[in-house]
Design a protein around this motif. Structure first.
Motif, PDB file in Angstrom:
ATOM      1  N   UNK A   1       8.868  22.361 -17.533  1.00 53.19           N
ATOM      2  CA  UNK A   1       8.780  21.600 -16.316  1.00 53.19           C
ATOM      3  C   UNK A   1       9.907  21.714 -15.273  1.00 53.19           C
ATOM      4  N   UNK A   2       9.753  21.858 -14.136  1.00 47.85           N
ATOM      5  CA  UNK A   2      10.735  21.825 -13.238  1.00 47.85           C
ATOM      6  C   UNK A   2      10.518  20.389 -12.178  1.00 47.85           C
ATOM      7  N   UNK A   3      11.906  20.135 -12.090  1.00 50.10           N
ATOM      8  CA  UNK A   3      11.861  18.686 -11.346  1.00 50.10           C
ATOM      9  C   UNK A   3      12.427  18.950  -9.956  1.00 50.10           C
ATOM     10  N   UNK A   4      11.811  18.437  -9.018  1.00 44.08           N
ATOM     11  CA  UNK A   4      12.030  18.389  -7.724  1.00 44.08           C
ATOM     12  C   UNK A   4      12.465  16.959  -6.899  1.00 44.08           C
ATOM     13  N   UNK A   5      13.691  16.643  -6.537  1.00 39.28           N
ATOM     14  CA  UNK A   5      14.000  15.393  -6.173  1.00 39.28           C
ATOM     15  C   UNK A   5      13.789  15.520  -4.698  1.00 39.28           C
ATOM     16  N   UNK A   6      12.954  14.469  -4.292  1.00 33.77           N
ATOM     17  CA  UNK A   6      12.292  14.419  -2.851  1.00 33.77           C
ATOM     18  C   UNK A   6      12.980  12.990  -2.358  1.00 33.77           C
ATOM     19  N   UNK A   7      12.981  13.014  -0.889  1.00 38.15           N
ATOM     20  CA  UNK A   7      13.551  11.837  -0.132  1.00 38.15           C
ATOM     21  C   UNK A   7      12.048  11.607   0.798  1.00 38.15           C
ATOM     22  N   UNK A   8      11.700  10.279   0.502  1.00 37.76           N
ATOM     23  CA  UNK A   8      10.499   9.685   0.956  1.00 37.76           C
ATOM     24  C   UNK A   8      10.816   8.523   2.289  1.00 37.76           C
ATOM     25  N   UNK A   9      10.243   8.563   3.600  1.00 40.39           N
ATOM     26  CA  UNK A   9      10.268   7.726   4.289  1.00 40.39           C
ATOM     27  C   UNK A   9       8.984   6.987   4.501  1.00 40.39           C
ATOM     28  N   UNK A  10       9.063   5.464   4.349  1.00 35.93           N
ATOM     29  CA  UNK A  10       8.043   4.703   4.456  1.00 35.93           C
ATOM     30  C   UNK A  10       7.944   3.752   5.464  1.00 35.93           C
ATOM     31  N   UNK A  11       7.358   4.354   6.712  1.00 37.26           N
ATOM     32  CA  UNK A  11       7.322   3.621   8.216  1.00 37.26           C
ATOM     33  C   UNK A  11       6.554   2.299   7.852  1.00 37.26           C
ATOM     34  N   UNK A  12       5.600   2.361   6.895  1.00 41.53           N
ATOM     35  CA  UNK A  12       4.708   1.084   6.662  1.00 41.53           C
ATOM     36  C   UNK A  12       5.647  -0.105   6.322  1.00 41.53           C
ATOM     37  N   UNK A  13       6.610   0.202   5.571  1.00 44.19           N
ATOM     38  CA  UNK A  13       7.424  -1.007   5.316  1.00 44.19           C
ATOM     39  C   UNK A  13       8.140  -1.649   6.212  1.00 44.19           C
ATOM     40  N   UNK A  14       8.389  -1.373   7.506  1.00 42.57           N
ATOM     41  CA  UNK A  14       9.038  -1.764   8.677  1.00 42.57           C
ATOM     42  C   UNK A  14       7.995  -3.095   8.847  1.00 42.57           C
ATOM     43  N   UNK A  15       6.574  -2.712   8.765  1.00 40.86           N
ATOM     44  CA  UNK A  15       5.499  -3.735   9.099  1.00 40.86           C
ATOM     45  C   UNK A  15       5.441  -4.723   7.924  1.00 40.86           C
ATOM     46  N   UNK A  16       5.452  -4.177   6.691  1.00 43.74           N
ATOM     47  CA  UNK A  16       5.357  -5.271   5.340  1.00 43.74           C
ATOM     48  C   UNK A  16       6.376  -6.141   5.446  1.00 43.74           C
ATOM     49  N   UNK A  17       7.896  -5.793   5.491  1.00 39.84           N
ATOM     50  CA  UNK A  17       8.826  -6.719   5.596  1.00 39.84           C
ATOM     51  C   UNK A  17       8.753  -7.823   6.458  1.00 39.84           C
ATOM     52  N   UNK A  18       8.113  -7.648   7.624  1.00 45.60           N
ATOM     53  CA  UNK A  18       8.005  -8.637   8.418  1.00 45.60           C
ATOM     54  C   UNK A  18       6.682  -9.637   8.112  1.00 45.60           C
ATOM     55  N   UNK A  19       5.587  -8.903   7.470  1.00 47.77           N
ATOM     56  CA  UNK A  19       4.483  -9.675   7.232  1.00 47.77           C
ATOM     57  C   UNK A  19       4.958 -10.709   6.146  1.00 47.77           C
ATOM     58  N   UNK A  20       5.663 -10.197   5.075  1.00 44.60           N
ATOM     59  CA  UNK A  20       6.011 -10.868   3.978  1.00 44.60           C
ATOM     60  C   UNK A  20       6.811 -12.286   4.242  1.00 44.60           C
ATOM     61  N   UNK A  21       7.748 -11.777   5.206  1.00 42.55           N
ATOM     62  CA  UNK A  21       8.920 -12.870   5.735  1.00 42.55           C
ATOM     63  C   UNK A  21       8.009 -14.020   6.192  1.00 42.55           C
ATOM     64  N   UNK A  22       6.977 -13.794   7.241  1.00 43.95           N
ATOM     65  CA  UNK A  22       6.065 -14.656   7.897  1.00 43.95           C
ATOM     66  C   UNK A  22       5.327 -15.505   6.884  1.00 43.95           C
ATOM     67  N   UNK A  23       4.813 -14.655   5.989  1.00 43.82           N
ATOM     68  CA  UNK A  23       3.700 -15.334   4.874  1.00 43.82           C
ATOM     69  C   UNK A  23       4.553 -16.292   4.231  1.00 43.82           C
ATOM     70  N   UNK A  24       6.046 -15.963   3.798  1.00 48.95           N
ATOM     71  CA  UNK A  24       6.815 -16.805   2.956  1.00 48.95           C
ATOM     72  C   UNK A  24       6.766 -18.185   3.719  1.00 48.95           C
ATOM     73  N   UNK A  25       7.174 -18.305   4.743  1.00 56.01           N
ATOM     74  CA  UNK A  25       7.237 -19.476   5.583  1.00 56.01           C
ATOM     75  C   UNK A  25       6.047 -20.237   5.748  1.00 56.01           C
ATOM     76  N   UNK A  26       4.903 -19.339   6.120  1.00 56.79           N
ATOM     77  CA  UNK A  26       3.609 -19.812   6.385  1.00 56.79           C
ATOM     78  C   UNK A  26       2.947 -20.626   5.035  1.00 56.79           C
ATOM     79  N   UNK A  27       2.937 -19.947   4.034  1.00 61.10           N
ATOM     80  CA  UNK A  27       2.949 -20.553   2.730  1.00 61.10           C
ATOM     81  C   UNK A  27       3.674 -21.713   2.441  1.00 61.10           C
ATOM     82  N   UNK A  28       4.871 -21.633   2.635  1.00 56.58           N
ATOM     83  CA  UNK A  28       5.735 -22.990   2.362  1.00 56.58           C
ATOM     84  C   UNK A  28       5.332 -24.072   3.029  1.00 56.58           C
ATOM     85  N   UNK A  29       5.106 -23.834   4.406  1.00 52.75           N
ATOM     86  CA  UNK A  29       4.689 -25.054   5.349  1.00 52.75           C
ATOM     87  C   UNK A  29       3.228 -25.423   5.138  1.00 52.75           C
TER      88      UNK A  29
END
Length: 360
Positions: free
Chosen positions: A249-277
């Motif tokens: 087995x050969x292991x190749x270490x890769x680097x991944x960019x997740x553009x979707x998380x730029x949106x996810x992080x804002x979504x869940x910040x908003x949802x945290x405050x919305x659910x609390x309120x």
């Protein structure tokens, strides 16, 4: 952008007859619209692009992207601080020794759109139950009396039908009201359960996520750990396992960019405050409902507020003779019937329950 959010515009329709209250509508209208819109947004490649892009030598990029999306990526928590060393490329990404350094795997991003849609369904369930139990009773009782311009003869006939119904069903409406109160309680329970559910979904990070984001800016740059980078990393690592010619087995270490998380992080910040309120408002709503059930004096005050044009003695006569279910029906009618017509209904019904038969 209209194509993304166009499918939720049906939820914005204003009901002709109001059968609930503002806090109830925050659950099944505002929250459902928000969650469905977010679910559509995270699946829209037109605005976000590919959800994951990975780089590694000797492996085709499309194969690496698919592999890392399916089998998850990871970050190294020791490299999350603001200090960047020589071998640290991005926060959470750096050299590590397998089996020695702690790594954190991220699999949730495959499920975000489904979880958001599932939550939208759960927030609509109490509304669905109440609509099924209510079965159009209030709409039937309103009888188009919510329009200020009604023919006098028609108005008199419809008022008589309404008052006859209220008198014949006096002290028989409690079950109707209690069903609504149960749905209000379900709204409160649901939003609390959703907070814990998202916390479980994000590996225990959601319960303090919003407060951690607020505290983040107050910390020293070389000490602080960005909670959004910890929960929703934009750059991660992925190890690809490939069998060599000899079967090793050969292991190749890769680097991944997740553009979707730029949106996810804002979504869940908003949802945290919305659910609390939403949880706080729903808690106050439950406390208010308990007081209304236990204290007839509060029901009298609320009915006076709803029927401002009516005489106090007429309102008091109704409040004294009605059980909680009767009061609830009459109070809900006040939201839907024209104020001048509602004044006449209150006057005629008070005379009827006091034993007078004359009708206006």
């Amino acid at each position: 952008m209209f194509d993304v959010f166009g499918s939720v515009k049906g939820l914005l329709k204003i009901d002709q007859v109001c059968i609930d209250n503002n806090i109830f509508r925050l659950h099944y209208k505002a929250t459902v619209i928000i969650l469905v819109a977010f679910s559509l947004l995270v699946t829209s490649r037109q605005y976000i692009g590919d959800p994951i892009d990975c780089i590694v030598d000797e492996i085709p990029l499309n194969v690496m992207d698919t592999y890392c999306w399916i089998y998850s990526t990871f970050t190294v928590p020791d490299h999350l601080t603001g200090t960047t060393g020589r071998d640290v490329v991005q926060p959470g990404v750096g050299s590590h020794v397998e089996g020695v350094d702690e790594v954190k795997y991220h699999k949730y991003y495959q499920w975000v759109c489904f979880v958001l849609f599932f939550q939208a369904i759960m927030f609509y369930v109490p509304r669905y139950l109440w609509k099924s139990w209510e079965a159009g009773r209030l709409k039937m009782l309103v009888l188009d009396l919510n329009f200020p311009i009604v023919n006098d003869e028609c108005k008199k006939e419809r008022k008589k039908i309404l008052i006859d119904y209220l008198k014949e069903n006096l002290h028989k409406q409690n079950f109707y009201a209690y069903r609504f109160f149960i749905c209000e309680a379900l709204n409160f329970i649901n939003v609390i359960v959703q907070i814990y559910f998202v916390d479980y979904f994000l590996d225990g990070e959601f319960s303090t996520y919003g407060s951690d984001v607020l505290k983040f800016t107050e910390m020293e740059p070389n000490e602080r750990i960005d909670p959004m980078a910890r929960v929703f990393p934009k750059v991660t690592k992925c190890t690809f396992h490939k069998y060599g010619p000899s079967g090793s087995v050969q292991k190749f270490d890769g680097l991944c960019v997740l553009p979707l998380n730029i949106v996810n992080e804002k979504i869940y910040v908003f949802l945290w405050f919305w659910f609390i309120i939403l949880a706080i408002l729903s808690g106050f709503s439950i406390a208010y409902r308990i007081l209304v059930c236990l204290m007839p004096r509060i029901r009298l005050i609320l009915l006076r507020t709803r029927s401002r044009l009516s005489k106090h003695n007429e309102v008091e006569a109704i409040a004294n003779k009605c059980y909680i279910g009767d009061w609830f029906i009459i109070y809900q009618l006040g939201k839907n019937i024209d104020p001048l017509i509602y004044k006449e209904v209150i006057s005629d019904f008070s005379k009827r329950i006091e034993g007078h038969d004359e009708m206006v």
